[in-house]
Design a protein around this motif. Structure first.
Motif, mmCIF file in Angstrom:
data_model
loop_
_atom_site.group_PDB
_atom_site.id
_atom_site.type_symbol
_atom_site.label_atom_id
_atom_site.label_comp_id
_atom_site.label_asym_id
_atom_site.label_seq_id
_atom_site.Cartn_x
_atom_site.Cartn_y
_atom_site.Cartn_z
ATOM 1 N N ASP A 176 0.677 -1.083 0.281
ATOM 2 C CA ASP A 176 0.040 -0.316 0.183
ATOM 3 C C ASP A 176 0.769 1.200 -0.095
ATOM 4 O O ASP A 176 2.205 1.496 0.255
ATOM 5 N N ASN A 217 -3.349 -2.190 -8.094
ATOM 6 C CA ASN A 217 -3.593 -2.353 -6.412
ATOM 7 C C ASN A 217 -4.026 -3.658 -6.066
ATOM 8 O O ASN A 217 -4.127 -3.921 -4.846
ATOM 9 N N ARG A 226 -2.643 -4.836 -2.494
ATOM 10 C CA ARG A 226 -3.764 -5.033 -1.292
ATOM 11 C C ARG A 226 -3.226 -7.037 -0.558
ATOM 12 O O ARG A 226 -3.661 -6.931 0.406
ATOM 13 N N GLU A 283 -10.161 -4.039 -4.027
ATOM 14 C CA GLU A 283 -9.177 -3.299 -3.798
ATOM 15 C C GLU A 283 -9.588 -1.817 -4.073
ATOM 16 O O GLU A 283 -8.550 -0.827 -4.304
ATOM 17 N N ALA A 284 -9.981 -1.834 -4.449
ATOM 18 C CA ALA A 284 -10.694 -0.372 -5.063
ATOM 19 C C ALA A 284 -10.041 0.450 -6.228
ATOM 20 O O ALA A 284 -9.450 -0.149 -7.362
ATOM 21 N N SER A 285 -9.724 1.608 -5.788
ATOM 22 C CA SER A 285 -8.316 2.241 -6.626
ATOM 23 C C SER A 285 -9.114 2.508 -8.289
ATOM 24 O O SER A 285 -8.680 2.260 -9.346
ATOM 25 N N GLN A 311 -13.326 1.848 0.253
ATOM 26 C CA GLN A 311 -12.766 0.485 0.830
ATOM 27 C C GLN A 311 -13.003 -0.871 1.258
ATOM 28 O O GLN A 311 -12.762 -1.170 2.637
ATOM 29 N N ASP A 312 -14.427 -1.152 1.462
ATOM 30 C CA ASP A 312 -15.580 -1.710 2.536
ATOM 31 C C ASP A 312 -15.197 -3.085 2.263
ATOM 32 O O ASP A 312 -15.779 -3.817 3.202
ATOM 33 N N PHE A 348 -11.872 -4.492 1.388
ATOM 34 C CA PHE A 348 -10.517 -4.699 1.864
ATOM 35 C C PHE A 348 -10.138 -6.380 2.198
ATOM 36 O O PHE A 348 -9.481 -6.851 2.255
#
Length: 399
Positions: A198, A225, A229, A377-379, A383-384, A386
């Motif tokens: 990260d 990402n 992660r 990983e979002a991006s 970030q729910d 992760f």
């Protein structure tokens, strides 16, 4: 001399006067949207989809899962955060062949962010992405929502001269995304370790562990990402091309395997990948599938995938997690979906979309296999989810 341009909404007859149009989007049904060119000049073909994210436009366009697509951003403003190398989502050079076009309502603005190292237009140029701004994106989004995604030709000519009839023919005769294999274009050619974790302000990216459980990632267009992660969750990550055989994966003595995201039709990629996945499933190694990887694991188990009308593209999608009972807001980017009714008896649905009820995750009751349709990983995005990576590493350690 000003050029009279018909309002982009085809349901209206209002005429507006504007400078010469230097950008054009021509849909496969013949609909033409005029605007102002940005990014690189030339023309390209791709499937048009709309994305509802309000931020993270660089990461979205750099996502290898968007290879062969043209993105229409519903959020009107773009460019104020510029672009920088730390937000790169292509994990290898070949994966930079992602989205071919971008459509936005407003003109690209100058950056006003301390992290910017380029203007957004400069970044579009370096990636070879054609952009058209000044388009009525509400009208285009409504059309795609009602009629479904279409193939389009996108063009940018500084002199404003276009052969519209030729562009219409190109778009009309172009193959659709169904049956299209695109993962080979964005996967890496050679295997290698991934060390980057990260981003830690102000120090940059953290280093990953050397002694964590070894996770082999099959790269079908994996986002950076996802690898970050996994590393931050404690894994020692080794990335292999999507064409790797089961023998090549097993030669690494992996503690777990991740089947990555990627572009195109999962059934087409599955023609060369499913044999590998089925062989790995037989070994009872913990496995995690993400997006395209979720779809291909489902296919390897005998389930079916379906082409969606609009797909899911954005950073604000609600997903119900049946394991926790919580609703997670997630990032999504997919035009195909797993038919939840076709999952085998040993598969348990773990997530569904609260927009349309489509399957967004499953796990096997008799094997350590997990899969999610969304991008944990979002991006960009929340970030729910992760916990997907932490849960996967915990499942590996438990074995």
């Amino acid at each position: 001399m000003p050029d009279t341009i018909k309002n982009q909404d085809q349901d209206r007859s209002t005429l507006t006067t504007s400078p010469l149009a230097t950008g054009l989007i021509v849909l496969s049904d013949g609909t033409v949207y005029r605007g102002f060119g940005a990014g690189t000049t030339g023309q390209a073909l791709g499937e048009v989809c709309f994305n509802t994210a309000m931020t993270g436009h660089q990461e979205i366009l750099a996502d290898p899962s968007y290879a062969g697509q043209i993105l229409c951003f519903t959020f009107p403003h773009i460019g104020n955060v510029g672009a920088n190398s730390e937000d790169e989502e292509a994990s290898c050079g070949r994966a930079q062949r992602a989205a071919v076009g971008m459509i936005a309502k407003s003109e690209i603005t100058a950056p006003a962010n301390w992290r910017a190292s380029q203007t957004f237009n400069e970044w579009l140029l370096t990636r070879g992405i054609i952009a058209v701004t000044g388009v009525d994106t509400r009208a285009l989004t409504r059309k795609l929502r009602v009629e479904g995604m279409q193939i389009a030709a996108i063009a940018h000519a500084k002199d404003g001269h276009f052969d519209i009839e030729a562009l219409k023919a190109l778009a009309k005769n172009a193959p659709t995304m169904e049956g299209k294999e695109l993962a080979r274009d964005v996967t890496r050619e050679e295997a290698g370790d991934w060390k980057e974790g990260d981003w830690d302000w102000p120090n940059g990216f953290k280093n990953g562990p050397e002694d964590g459980p070894k996770v082999v990632v099959l790269d079908y267009g994996v986002k950076s990402n996802i690898l970050r992660r996994l590393t931050s969750a404690g894994a020692h990550v080794v990335v292999k091309p999507g064409s790797a055989s089961a023998e090549e994966v097993l030669a690494e003595n992996p503690d777990g395997v991740v089947v990555s995201n990627g572009p195109g039709d999962p059934a087409a990629t599955g023609e060369y990948a499913l044999e590998t996945l089925r062989a790995l499933l037989d070994k009872n190694i913990p496995m995690l599938g993400i997006c395209l990887g979720h779809q291909m694991l489902a296919l390897a188990l005998g389930a079916k995938t379906l082409k969606m009308a609009q797909g899911h593209h954005g950073a604000n999608h609600p997903v119900k997690n049946f394991d926790t009972g919580q609703v997670e807001i997630v990032s999504m980017n997919h035009g195909f979906a797993v038919d939840g009714d076709s999952l085998p008896a040993n598969a348990q649905q773990t997530h569904i979309s609260l927009f349309d009820g489509t399957n967004c995750g499953f796990k096997l009751n008799d094997k350590p296999v997990f899969a999610v349709q969304h991008h944990p990983e979002a991006s960009p995005g929340p970030q729910d989810s992760f916990n997907v990576f932490e849960g996967f590493i915990e499942a590996i350690k438990a074995r």
